[in-house]
Motif scaffolding. Structure first.
Motif, PDB file in Angstrom:
ATOM      1  N   PHE A  65       0.848  -1.171   0.000  1.00 31.05           N
ATOM      2  CA  PHE A  65       0.000   0.000   0.000  1.00 31.05           C
ATOM      3  C   PHE A  65       0.894   1.235   0.000  1.00 31.05           C
ATOM      4  CE2 PHE A  65      -2.713   3.189   1.986  1.00 31.05           C
ATOM      5  CZ  PHE A  65      -3.862   3.038   1.238  1.00 31.05           C
ATOM      6  N   LEU A  66       0.649   2.156  -0.903  1.00 36.54           N
ATOM      7  CA  LEU A  66       1.453   3.372  -1.039  1.00 36.54           C
ATOM      8  C   LEU A  66       0.515   4.550  -1.212  1.00 36.54           C
ATOM      9  CD1 LEU A  66       4.220   4.842  -1.701  1.00 36.54           C
ATOM     10  CD2 LEU A  66       3.700   4.334  -4.081  1.00 36.54           C
ATOM     11  N   THR A  67       0.745   5.590  -0.446  1.00 37.66           N
ATOM     12  CA  THR A  67       0.006   6.839  -0.616  1.00 37.66           C
ATOM     13  C   THR A  67       0.983   7.878  -1.139  1.00 37.66           C
ATOM     14  OG1 THR A  67      -1.436   6.309   1.236  1.00 37.66           O
ATOM     15  CG2 THR A  67      -1.353   8.601   0.555  1.00 37.66           C
ATOM     16  N   THR A  68       0.651   8.502  -2.276  1.00 36.82           N
ATOM     17  CA  THR A  68       1.562   9.479  -2.865  1.00 36.82           C
ATOM     18  C   THR A  68       0.801  10.437  -3.771  1.00 36.82           C
ATOM     19  OG1 THR A  68       3.602   9.757  -4.148  1.00 36.82           O
ATOM     20  CG2 THR A  68       2.123   7.999  -4.863  1.00 36.82           C
ATOM     21  N   HIS A  69       1.372  11.618  -3.943  1.00 37.69           N
ATOM     22  CA  HIS A  69       0.900  12.561  -4.950  1.00 37.69           C
ATOM     23  C   HIS A  69       1.817  12.534  -6.164  1.00 37.69           C
ATOM     24  CE1 HIS A  69      -1.280  14.590  -1.542  1.00 37.69           C
ATOM     25  NE2 HIS A  69      -2.214  14.462  -2.464  1.00 37.69           N
ATOM     26  N   ASP A  70       2.881  11.754  -6.090  1.00 37.82           N
ATOM     27  CA  ASP A  70       3.860  11.653  -7.160  1.00 37.82           C
ATOM     28  C   ASP A  70       3.404  10.576  -8.145  1.00 37.82           C
ATOM     29  OD1 ASP A  70       6.048  11.125  -8.809  1.00 37.82           O
ATOM     30  OD2 ASP A  70       7.508  11.373  -7.180  1.00 37.82           O
ATOM     31  N   MET A  71       2.787  11.004  -9.247  1.00 38.66           N
ATOM     32  CA  MET A  71       2.207  10.055 -10.195  1.00 38.66           C
ATOM     33  C   MET A  71       3.270   9.243 -10.928  1.00 38.66           C
ATOM     34  SD  MET A  71      -1.032  10.100  -9.876  1.00 38.66           S
ATOM     35  CE  MET A  71      -0.917  10.504  -8.140  1.00 38.66           C
ATOM     36  N   ALA A  72       4.466   9.805 -11.121  1.00 38.90           N
ATOM     37  CA  ALA A  72       5.554   9.043 -11.739  1.00 38.90           C
ATOM     38  C   ALA A  72       5.951   7.886 -10.824  1.00 38.90           C
ATOM     39  CB  ALA A  72       6.747   9.946 -12.027  1.00 38.90           C
ATOM     40  N   GLU A  73       6.007   8.146  -9.532  1.00 36.67           N
ATOM     41  CA  GLU A  73       6.323   7.106  -8.559  1.00 36.67           C
ATOM     42  C   GLU A  73       5.226   6.036  -8.544  1.00 36.67           C
ATOM     43  OE1 GLU A  73       7.880   7.072  -4.023  1.00 36.67           O
ATOM     44  OE2 GLU A  73       6.034   8.232  -4.338  1.00 36.67           O
TER      45      GLU A  73
ATOM     46  N   CYS B  84       3.450   0.811  -8.717  1.00 37.67           N
ATOM     47  CA  CYS B  84       2.156   0.209  -8.369  1.00 37.67           C
ATOM     48  C   CYS B  84       1.572  -0.653  -9.485  1.00 37.67           C
ATOM     49  CB  CYS B  84       1.156   1.305  -8.024  1.00 37.67           C
ATOM     50  SG  CYS B  84       1.676   2.287  -6.607  1.00 37.67           S
ATOM     51  N   ASP B  85       0.973  -1.774  -9.076  1.00 33.74           N
ATOM     52  CA  ASP B  85       0.228  -2.625 -10.005  1.00 33.74           C
ATOM     53  C   ASP B  85      -1.166  -2.067 -10.238  1.00 33.74           C
ATOM     54  OD1 ASP B  85       2.319  -4.486 -10.197  1.00 33.74           O
ATOM     55  OD2 ASP B  85       1.602  -5.565  -8.436  1.00 33.74           O
ATOM     56  N   ARG B  86      -1.713  -1.413  -9.219  1.00 29.60           N
ATOM     57  CA  ARG B  86      -3.026  -0.777  -9.312  1.00 29.60           C
ATOM     58  C   ARG B  86      -2.966   0.547  -8.577  1.00 29.60           C
ATOM     59  NH1 ARG B  86      -8.179  -4.136  -7.974  1.00 29.60           N
ATOM     60  NH2 ARG B  86      -7.673  -3.270  -5.970  1.00 29.60           N
ATOM     61  N   VAL B  87      -3.728   1.516  -9.073  1.00 36.45           N
ATOM     62  CA  VAL B  87      -3.823   2.814  -8.412  1.00 36.45           C
ATOM     63  C   VAL B  87      -5.289   3.164  -8.238  1.00 36.45           C
ATOM     64  CG1 VAL B  87      -1.611   3.694  -9.265  1.00 36.45           C
ATOM     65  CG2 VAL B  87      -3.682   4.119 -10.580  1.00 36.45           C
ATOM     66  N   ALA B  88      -5.551   3.966  -7.226  1.00 38.59           N
ATOM     67  CA  ALA B  88      -6.900   4.485  -6.994  1.00 38.59           C
ATOM     68  C   ALA B  88      -6.781   5.992  -6.845  1.00 38.59           C
ATOM     69  CB  ALA B  88      -7.498   3.883  -5.730  1.00 38.59           C
ATOM     70  N   PHE B  89      -7.663   6.721  -7.513  1.00 38.14           N
ATOM     71  CA  PHE B  89      -7.712   8.169  -7.389  1.00 38.14           C
ATOM     72  C   PHE B  89      -8.852   8.518  -6.455  1.00 38.14           C
ATOM     73  CE2 PHE B  89      -5.985   8.063 -11.906  1.00 38.14           C
ATOM     74  CZ  PHE B  89      -4.682   8.229 -11.487  1.00 38.14           C
TER      75      PHE B  89
ATOM     76  N   LEU C 118     -10.122   3.407 -10.435  1.00 37.62           N
ATOM     77  CA  LEU C 118      -9.267   2.354  -9.894  1.00 37.62           C
ATOM     78  C   LEU C 118      -8.838   1.455 -11.036  1.00 37.62           C
ATOM     79  CD1 LEU C 118      -8.229   0.642  -7.393  1.00 37.62           C
ATOM     80  CD2 LEU C 118     -10.434  -0.528  -7.517  1.00 37.62           C
ATOM     81  N   GLY C 119      -7.549   1.114 -11.081  1.00 38.54           N
ATOM     82  CA  GLY C 119      -7.081   0.183 -12.103  1.00 38.54           C
ATOM     83  C   GLY C 119      -5.578   0.193 -12.236  1.00 38.54           C
TER      84      GLY C 119
ATOM     85  N   ALA D 165      -3.688   0.496 -17.875  1.00 37.30           N
ATOM     86  CA  ALA D 165      -5.090   0.447 -18.304  1.00 37.30           C
ATOM     87  C   ALA D 165      -5.753   1.818 -18.184  1.00 37.30           C
ATOM     88  CB  ALA D 165      -5.859  -0.586 -17.485  1.00 37.30           C
ATOM     89  N   LEU D 166      -5.447   2.549 -17.118  1.00 38.61           N
ATOM     90  CA  LEU D 166      -6.032   3.882 -16.941  1.00 38.61           C
ATOM     91  C   LEU D 166      -5.521   4.845 -18.006  1.00 38.61           C
ATOM     92  CD1 LEU D 166      -5.934   4.225 -13.058  1.00 38.61           C
ATOM     93  CD2 LEU D 166      -7.925   3.780 -14.516  1.00 38.61           C
ATOM     94  N   LYS D 167      -4.234   4.747 -18.330  1.00 38.54           N
ATOM     95  CA  LYS D 167      -3.681   5.624 -19.364  1.00 38.54           C
ATOM     96  C   LYS D 167      -4.313   5.323 -20.718  1.00 38.54           C
ATOM     97  CE  LYS D 167       0.567   4.727 -18.017  1.00 38.54           C
ATOM     98  NZ  LYS D 167       2.044   4.708 -17.958  1.00 38.54           N
TER      99      LYS D 167
END
Length: 97
Positions: A1-9, A14-19, A28-29, A33-35
């Motif tokens: 689990f990672l919380t960040t504002h750094d989208m490059a990171e 991450c395998d999955r991200v949630a906004f 979420l995805g 896939a989101l890109k």
């Protein structure tokens, strides 16, 4: 689990991200896939001599672009996909802080 504002990171790690916005998950995805989901319907081609061309992402437009090249060598040909930060802005309507 990672919380960040750094989208490059997030994209790199991450395998999955949630906004999240206002306490709710807006999207979420997998980053890739989101890109693709929020990609422009556009292709970009760059020739060896540095000229850039764009066209719609469909067979007819791509064929027309290829025919118009006049034998110039192609350096790159790819779809225009946003970065995760652009996806975040589109989904949430908010800037990253």
């Amino acid at each position: 689990f990672l919380t960040t504002h750094d989208m490059a990171e997030a994209d790199r790690l991450c395998d999955r991200v949630a906004f999240l916005t206002d306490g709710a998950i807006r999207e979420l995805g997998a980053p890739s896939a989101l890109k693709l989901k929020y990609a422009q319907d556009r292709m970009t081609l760059t020739t060896q001599d540095g000229q850039c061309f764009t066209c719609a992402k469909n067979a007819e437009a791509i064929a027309g672009l290829m025919a118009s090249l006049g034998g110039r060598a192609i350096r790159t040909f790819h779809s225009d996909e946003p970065g995760l930060e652009e996806v975040f802005l589109h989904v949430t309507g908010r800037e990253l802080v």
